[in-house]
Design an enzyme around this catalytic site. Structure first.
Site, PDB file in Angstrom:
ATOM      1  N   SER A   3       0.836  -1.195   0.000  1.00  0.00           N
ATOM      2  CA  SER A   3       0.000   0.000   0.000  1.00  0.00           C
ATOM      3  C   SER A   3       0.876   1.253   0.000  1.00  0.00           C
ATOM      4  O   SER A   3       1.731   1.406  -0.859  1.00  0.00           O
ATOM      5  CB  SER A   3      -0.972  -0.042   1.186  1.00  0.00           C
ATOM      6  OG  SER A   3      -2.000   0.913   1.032  1.00  0.00           O
ATOM      7  N   ASP A  20      -5.930  -3.293  -2.422  1.00  0.00           N
ATOM      8  CA  ASP A  20      -4.840  -2.992  -1.493  1.00  0.00           C
ATOM      9  C   ASP A  20      -4.172  -4.267  -0.961  1.00  0.00           C
ATOM     10  O   ASP A  20      -4.839  -5.178  -0.473  1.00  0.00           O
ATOM     11  CB  ASP A  20      -5.425  -2.187  -0.329  1.00  0.00           C
ATOM     12  CG  ASP A  20      -4.383  -1.593   0.578  1.00  0.00           C
ATOM     13  OD1 ASP A  20      -3.610  -2.366   1.169  1.00  0.00           O
ATOM     14  OD2 ASP A  20      -4.341  -0.355   0.701  1.00  0.00           O
TER      15      ASP A  20
END
Length: 287
Positions: A42, A163
């Protein structure tokens, strides 16, 4: 911490809390400290990519100065279909118009760089290393940052992904499995933080075609807390040097307060500076 074997660098995500990581990485670059293996998830991936391209200040610019000028976080972007954080702007306009990504320097980095994404079809983490194809590199980094629900699904090689933190929030085990038994781990939460012991249920219509991701999100708190327990044990055994915020966090993952962001950046730099001697000892060791 032993310093006779090569050390990996593990970068947690956390949205805008990743500005703490930026401070640490800028300290590393200021002191020419380069790790042979870097893995980011991320925000850890998006900030790590500028470390690999050796572009000191690029992540600070995108997290603070660019935010101040273009306000790429907010409901207006969500209503336009770009997500609460406009990742299309950050990954496809920003590198082209505002602060070019030095892909040649990125390719020339002598170590490895891994970006973690979550495969919507399998519900498993994907660990992507791309050093030749510019677009695939950017696609993978964007996918790693595509916060579930808050951002549209991203695609890498036509595979839907979200993510990386959904499936592997802090990829320390991957680093160990790759042969890096000693690691520097940059976290974006205070020591002792744990997610609430509560399963997360999405409305049935969200990701209904991706039940594996629904299940991962449901149990995400348990997996996250487990890896934090594991990191605490590694730290206690001297197998990991953990850098984390020391002051109570004032920054949320979608923070837009520039003063708070800058303060957390400064704290990250200061924390790394305090550990400067240890960092210099561990980051250049050979396997």
């Amino acid at each position: 911490m032993r310093t006779d074997i090569a050390t990996g660098l593990v970068l947690e995500g956390g949205g805008m809390r990743g500005i703490f990581t930026v401070g640490v990485l800028d300290y590393l670059m200021d002191n020419q400290l380069w790790f042979p293996y870097v893995i980011g998830v991320s925000a850890g991936a998006s900030n790590g990519i500028s470390y690999i391209s050796r572009q000191r200040g690029r992540s600070y610019f995108s997290n603070i100065e660019l935010l101040q000028k273009h306000n790429y976080i907010g409901i207006k972007h969500l209503l336009k279909g770009n997500g609460y954080i406009d990742l299309n702007f950050l990954f496809y306009e920003y590198p082209d118009k505002y602060y070019p990504f030095d892909f040649e320097a990125y390719k020339a980095y002598p170590g490895r760089f891994v970006m973690v994404t979550s495969n919507c079809l399998t519900g498993k983490a994907e660990y992507i290393e791309e050093r030749q194809d510019f677009k695939r590199t950017i696609d993978a980094c964007k996918a790693s940052c595509s916060l579930p629900v808050m951002c549209p699904i991203s695609y890498v090689d036509h595979i839907p992904m979200v993510d990386g933190g959904v499936c592997d929030a802090i990829p320390i085990q991957r680093a160990i499995d790759e042969g890096f038994k000693q690691n520097v781990i940059i976290l974006t939460r205070n020591k002792g933080y744990r997610k609430a012991d509560k399963e997360f249920y999405l409305p049935s219509f969200i990701y209904h075609q991706y039940p594996a991701i629904q299940e991962r999100l449901r149990m995400r708190y348990k997996n996250y807390n487990h890896v934090l327990d594991y990191i605490d044990s590694l730290e206690a055994e001297g197998k990991a040097l953990v850098i984390r915020p020391q002051k109570p966090l004032q920054v949320t993952r979608t923070e837009r307060n520039i003063s708070k962001l800058h303060a957390l950046y400064e704290e990250g730099y200061a924390c790394a500076q305090q550990l400067g001697k240890q960092l210099k000892e561990v980051c250049t060791r050979k396997k």
